[in-house]
Design an enzyme around this catalytic site. Sequence first.
Site, PDB file in Angstrom:
ATOM      1  CB  SER A  63      -0.966  -0.044   1.187  1.00 50.77           C
ATOM      2  OG  SER A  63      -2.012   0.875   1.040  1.00 50.77           O
ATOM      3  CG  ASP A  79      -6.844  -2.799  -3.486  1.00 51.75           C
ATOM      4  OD1 ASP A  79      -7.407  -1.814  -2.950  1.00 51.75           O
ATOM      5  OD2 ASP A  79      -5.620  -3.000  -3.421  1.00 51.75           O
ATOM      6  CG  HIS A 114      -5.806  -2.350   0.218  1.00 51.84           C
ATOM      7  ND1 HIS A 114      -5.043  -1.855  -0.805  1.00 51.84           N
ATOM      8  CD2 HIS A 114      -5.302  -1.815   1.353  1.00 51.84           C
ATOM      9  CE1 HIS A 114      -4.115  -1.059  -0.320  1.00 51.84           C
ATOM     10  NE2 HIS A 114      -4.251  -1.023   1.002  1.00 51.84           N
TER      11      HIS A 114
END
Length: 355
Positions: free
Chosen positions: A191, A281, A311
């Site tokens: 991320s 995601d 995610h």
Amino acid sequence: MHRLRTYTASACIKVLRGNIQRMASIAEKRKHLHKEARVLLELIDKAGRPPLHKLPVKDARKATKAMNRLDGTDATLDGTAKEFAVPVSYNSEGVPITVYRPFSCPTNPAIWIYFHGGGFVIGDRAGSDATCKIIASKANCIVVNVEYRLAPEFKYPACIEDGVAVTRWIMENKQLVGAGSQSIVGVGGDSAGGTISANICHEVPGVDFQVLIYPAVDMTTMYPSRRDFSEGFMLEVETALWFHKHAFKRSDDMRAISAFNRDMISFRKQPPCLMIISDSDVLRDEGVAYAEKLRRANRHVEVMMINGMIHGFYTFPTLFKETCERAYKRTVEFIKAQEDKAGQSNRMAPPAGRL
């Protein structure tokens, strides 16, 4: 008054219908998810906790730590875990890092510098401890876990400054952390950590490889996945906007940190890349677009698209046991492949001082 009550009732019914339709849409989309993803999302739904974007930063950080405890992975490492403080000119305390080194490491093990996720606002290296130990053990390499500065206390570009500083320091001090002079150095993260890693590869010459796990690499474009998975799939669009509000001083900063916006000259200098993407995601499409831009620049890029996944799975090896095993296996294979290529290159190079 009667008309007002009628109007209010009609408005409430309209909102209620909208909410029912919205939840039905989310439920329908969730049907194709991997069982591990469905189980976690159902746990979150049943807990009834407010989403991160409705919490103060302090409480959001506590919620994140609680989530890490829920996974409960107690990974062990047959090796050492040493603490260092990378010296920097702007902070007398330096940047804290943990260096994991298996006892079985070869003379010149690969070094993978890892940056945790959390939208530049939440998370810490403790939340990535198990993942780093597992990769270090399976790849028989050194993994460096970085505690970079978080917003809103330290807004952009603090996270990038720390990432660049750590990467350069590791490249200059390989033997100090237990590697060898010929060890390759790569970066990676999930991320926001993937965002930092991608930027480092554009900023620091000589990085040997990158592993980007569902990174945010283009915050300036509304991709279809941002609409399709805007709510109910772990990272929500509203939460992403909440991160942006705390992490950036101005909108131009979002463009600056979006590595996708770098020019092709910079892309043509990029190291080999493994891109790991969850298909459900909000960040899916920008990861795909980034990989495609690397391809257009004739760079080596591999994409692992994980179907039915959401995610945030990468640092939860217990909750996402099957998925993490697959993703970690691919990560290890990629790191070892880069080591093999470097070893072949070193064997082919003439001895120092000879042409």
